[in-house]
Structure formats: structure tokens, C-alpha cells
Design an enzyme around this catalytic site. Sequence first.
Site, mmCIF file in Angstrom:
data_model
loop_
_atom_site.group_PDB
_atom_site.id
_atom_site.type_symbol
_atom_site.label_atom_id
_atom_site.label_comp_id
_atom_site.label_asym_id
_atom_site.label_seq_id
_atom_site.Cartn_x
_atom_site.Cartn_y
_atom_site.Cartn_z
ATOM 1 C CG ASP A 53 -2.073 0.966 1.020
ATOM 2 O OD1 ASP A 53 -3.173 0.508 0.660
ATOM 3 O OD2 ASP A 53 -1.868 2.182 1.205
ATOM 4 C CB THR A 88 -6.254 5.781 -0.279
ATOM 5 O OG1 THR A 88 -7.174 4.711 -0.198
ATOM 6 C CG2 THR A 88 -6.980 7.095 -0.185
ATOM 7 C CD GLU A 193 -10.750 1.435 -3.492
ATOM 8 O OE1 GLU A 193 -11.346 2.162 -2.687
ATOM 9 O OE2 GLU A 193 -10.314 0.298 -3.196
ATOM 10 C CE LYS A 245 -24.669 7.535 -7.497
ATOM 11 N NZ LYS A 245 -24.963 8.193 -6.205
ATOM 12 C CG HIS A 268 -9.547 -2.238 -5.715
ATOM 13 N ND1 HIS A 268 -9.069 -1.043 -5.234
ATOM 14 C CD2 HIS A 268 -8.738 -2.565 -6.767
ATOM 15 C CE1 HIS A 268 -8.015 -0.671 -5.949
ATOM 16 N NE2 HIS A 268 -7.809 -1.565 -6.895
ATOM 17 C CD GLU A 315 -6.649 -1.935 -2.477
ATOM 18 O OE1 GLU A 315 -6.154 -0.944 -3.036
ATOM 19 O OE2 GLU A 315 -7.514 -1.850 -1.582
ATOM 20 N N GLY A 321 -10.559 -1.445 5.296
ATOM 21 C CA GLY A 321 -10.223 -0.592 6.434
ATOM 22 C C GLY A 321 -9.106 -1.192 7.267
ATOM 23 N N GLY A 322 -8.178 -1.878 6.634
ATOM 24 C CA GLY A 322 -6.995 -2.372 7.338
ATOM 25 C C GLY A 322 -7.098 -3.810 7.813
ATOM 26 N N GLY A 360 -1.289 -3.449 7.911
ATOM 27 C CA GLY A 360 -2.688 -3.751 8.180
ATOM 28 C C GLY A 360 -2.828 -5.133 8.804
#
Length: 511
Positions: A53, A88, A193, A245, A268, A315, A321-322, A360
Site C-alpha cells: 500500500d 489511496t 478507486e 454506481k 477491488h 487489490e 479498512g486495514g 494492516g
Amino acid sequence: MKSLHSVYWSCKTVLAFVSFLTKIDADISVKLKIDGKSEINRLNADFVGVTLDTSLLSHHWGKLDVRSKAVQTLAKGLAPCFVRVGGTGSDFLIFKNGKSISSSSRTANDTLGYGKDLSKGIDYINHLTNFTMTGEFFDSLYSFVQSVGWNMTFDLNVLLRERESWDPENAIQLMKYIAKKNYRISGWELGNEPDAFYHILGYRIKASQLADDYKRLYQILHDTFPQFNNNLILGPSVTKLCKEKPIDYFTQFLKSGGGKIVTAATFHHYYISAKSATEKMFLDPKVLDSLIKEVQSALTITRKWAPDTRVWLGETSSASGGGAKGLSDTYIAGFMWLDKLGVAAKYGVDVVLRQSFYSGHYSLLDHNDCSPNPDYWLTLLYKNLVGRTVLNVTSSDASRHLRVYAHCTNIKRTQYKPGSVTIYLMNLHKKETVKVEILNFLSENVDFYLLQPVPSTNVKSKYISLNGKTLSLQNNELPPLLPRKQQGEIILPSLTYGFIVIPNANAAVCY
Ligand SMILES: *[C@@H]1O[C@H](CO)[C@@H](O)[C@H](O)[C@H]1NC(C)=O
Ligand SMILES: *[C@@H]1O[C@H](CO)[C@@H](O)[C@H](O)[C@H]1NC(C)=O
Ligand SMILES: *[C@@H]1O[C@H](CO)[C@@H](O)[C@H](O)[C@H]1NC(C)=O
Ligand SMILES: *[C@@H]1O[C@H](CO)[C@@H](O)[C@H](O)[C@H]1NC(C)=O
């Protein structure tokens, strides 16, 4: 003395009764049939890869000591493989040729970040501030990736913009640096993303605009840097393909020209969010099955709008969130990971990149001491035993609690001969042992690789055993991963997973 004796006997009685009960539970017979004559898919030779990451870059490796012998051994064990450097943080990364570390908006501690606890992985970057990656740091990244035999794909900052369009100036600086150093890169990506930008930034980059930005990237790679001509181009790395979406974003991107540019369409996937993760979810067939729809959606759209383009899970891990502490980093995570690999292979995903090698709770290495988590060993065995050709296997168990996949054996990484077949399977039944019969190979000798938690009743253990032997590095080297040889019926205890190799399968399609 007397009372101790009676305690002893009553314990014995209870134990006998318990084992009597488990014996009653013990019998679910499952019959498998493998079609060894036709393949249902052929995967990339490096089907399983990893990610690093970008947040790890902004924290200068955190606690990952890339020079340590143990880390090098563990990384080399997975080679050759792709490593995606992205996330991110890539949309906040500014390249600067030079040594000094500087940052406009971070504190000195944030920027240096040595020894930072990266347990939350990606969450770290949620300050959403720019950070600098120096040439010197890129050298250390490249040198690690090169020394362990990985192929790097690098995610470029798409949020550097000039009016409506991507401003490639900083990317060009990085490419010049890489070209001058004669570094070999495998592929590029632009942004991370992008369908979620509105959610994190408050504005959008339209899918058709992103496709134009990708065209620009293609031109630069082609016109300015001949050494990058054959590089892969990956995108658009959307997430949550179960929702309208992101599906629309993925479609529009491919439809409006992106499909002609990307060599692999990426998406992802996380089954669940770390915040609400429970033990039950990791063992729930419905949760595991939820991936199928997303894979099918990615494949259907890509086949329609970019028929020559492969699909990659760019990914992916258990919980976003880790990762979930005590779950994503323990034996139980293997159910999601092994099933994900099975589903991806069966339905036709070309490459799966595991978030993450390090950082993570979902990381393959423990985020504190870099020791291998159970999923590291599972990944290593998978790479060793599972080949590119996917076979059709049908099971008599309709409950979805016994999950089974079959491929030709990977004869490149093992001593097995052509024609061999590898089955991988997991038993999600809470109590029942499963007896597996492979109908077309009933009398064959098989090699069984049973993975269990240590101790065997604790699915949330950080330790994993192969055929009863706890796996760990031995003097910084990988241990031998030895099978148990057996014939006929195979017993898979409740809540375990493993691999079966049939060396004499003579499967026609595996030659
Ligand atoms: C950096 O961290 C140290 C130790 O945690 C702390 O004492 C110091 O105030 C921090 N400096 C900044 C600029 O945040
Ligand atoms: C990052 O830097 C770019 C270029 O200077 C700027 O346009 C952008 O607003 C910065 N982003 C943040 C979050 O500071
Ligand atoms: C991966 O690296 C090897 C060399 O280590 C190279 O031969 C191969 O072409 C690379 N693959 C890709 C897709 O870049
Ligand atoms: C796998 O085999 C089953 C049973 O013979 C069949 O119904 C199914 O269509 C096959 N699947 C593929 C992808 O060939």
C-alpha cells in the site's frame, strides 16, 4: 488421593462421551468428480500476487525491515509474482528527485513515520495530505522488489490535474528517473478507486474523463519512453462492483475508450468492513458466495466492451479498512482467502493481488514483528501446488459448506509430473468431519496437505500447522512443506482447509 482419582475418572467418562458425540457428528460423505479432459480457464502464470500500500511508502516502510533475512526469504518464497504499489495514498504522492524528505502539510513525525504502527494500514492516509516520495526512497523500493524477484506495477497520482485533465508532469519526472536508472517496471495504473473520489474528496472525475487521462498515459509511455512500450496498463480499479454506481463507472470507463487502453481491467474487493467484522462472517457460505456476483459482473462488462482485455482483482482482502484484528490475521482468514482464489480462478479472473504483503491486519506478515501470518503459508502452498489450468469439479454436497476447486498441479514449482491434479478444499461445517471420496480416482495414492490452526480447536490462532507440524521459518529459511501420503478416502476435520494432489491422475488436459 481418592478425590483426585474420581476427578480423573469422571473426566475420562466425559471425554469418552464427547468423543462418542463427535463420532456421531463425524460423518458427512462427499463425493467429488473431476473432469480431467477439458479446462474451464487458463490463468496468468503469476495468478497470485501481492500489494504494497502506498501508505507504507509515506511511512518509509513502517516496521518492515526490507533488509532483514527473514523478510527477504518470505518475499522470495512468493516470487515470481506481481506486486502492485498503490492505494489511496497514490493520489497524494508527489515524486521529487533527490534525497531530502519534505512535506508541505505533514508534521516531521508523520512524514518520517519510522516504527509507526501500520496496523490500520490504509486508514493512515485518511488525513489526505500530499507527501513526497524521493528518488532515494524509490531506489529502496525498487531494490527490494528487484532483489526478491517481484514484478512491480506502480500507481500514479491522478489527482494532479490541470483544469479537467490529468497533469502528467510529475509522472513524467518519475518515469524519467526510472528510465535513467534502467529500472524495469511491469505496469502502470492511474489513480485508485476513482468511483469513490466523491465520497472522500467531494468531487468527481467522470469515467469518460478518466479514460481520456489513460489515453494520455498510454501516449506518454509509447511516445516518450520506448523501454515502457510493453508495460501493462491497469485500471480503473473501482471498488464494490455489487453496487450500481461502481458498475456504471466501470462500464463507462471501458466503453469510452479505456477498454482499448488497459491490458487488464481491474476492480477491488473486500467481503466485509473491518469495523463490523465477526467470526461468523468468515465462515458464512453466503458471505463467501457474494464474490461470485462481482466477478461475473466484471467479466460480463469487460467481455462486452473490451473483449480482448483480461480482468484482474487489483487489490483484495478479507475486510476493508486495514483488516479485522484477530480475524484477518489468523487462521480463520484462510477461508476467505482460499475461497477467493478458487472463485476467481473458476470464473476467469487472470490475476489476484492480495492486500497486502505488509501493513494492516490483513497483511501476509504480522504488522508488528513481520513474522508470517497463517495466510502467508496458505499463499505459499497455493503458489507451489496450484497450476494455471482450472478444471471442473462437481461435488455431491449441495450445502455450500464444503467448498472445493480443482486445477492441474503446478509442475514448475514441485516435483509432480504432468497429468497431476491438485484439489483445494475447505470444510465450513462447525462440527462435522467430512470424508471426501474422489470418484474417478478412488484407488489412487494422494498427497494430502492438511492445514490446521494451532491448537487445532482455535480458528482464531496466529499459528498454522501442516499435517500436524507448526509452520515457521527455520534459521531464516522456508521449511519443507511435506504432504501426508495416503490412499482412498480423505478426512477433512471441521473448520479446516487443505490441498490434495493426485500425482497419477493422468488428466489429459494437464499435459
Ligand atoms: C514527534 O513525536 C515525539 C515522540 O512521540 C513527540 O514528543 C514530538 O512532540 C512529536 N513532534 C511533532 C512535531 O509532532
Ligand atoms: C497536492 O498537491 C497538488 C499539486 O500541488 C494540489 O493540486 C493538491 O491540491 C494537493 N492536495 C492536497 C490534499 O493538499
Ligand atoms: C517479470 O520479470 C521477469 C524478470 O524477472 C521478466 O522476465 C518478465 O517479463 C516480467 N513480466 C512482466 C509481465 O513484466
Ligand atoms: C461442470 O460439470 C457439470 C456436471 O457435469 C456441468 O453441469 C457444468 O456445466 C460443468 N461446468 C463447466 C464450466 O464446464
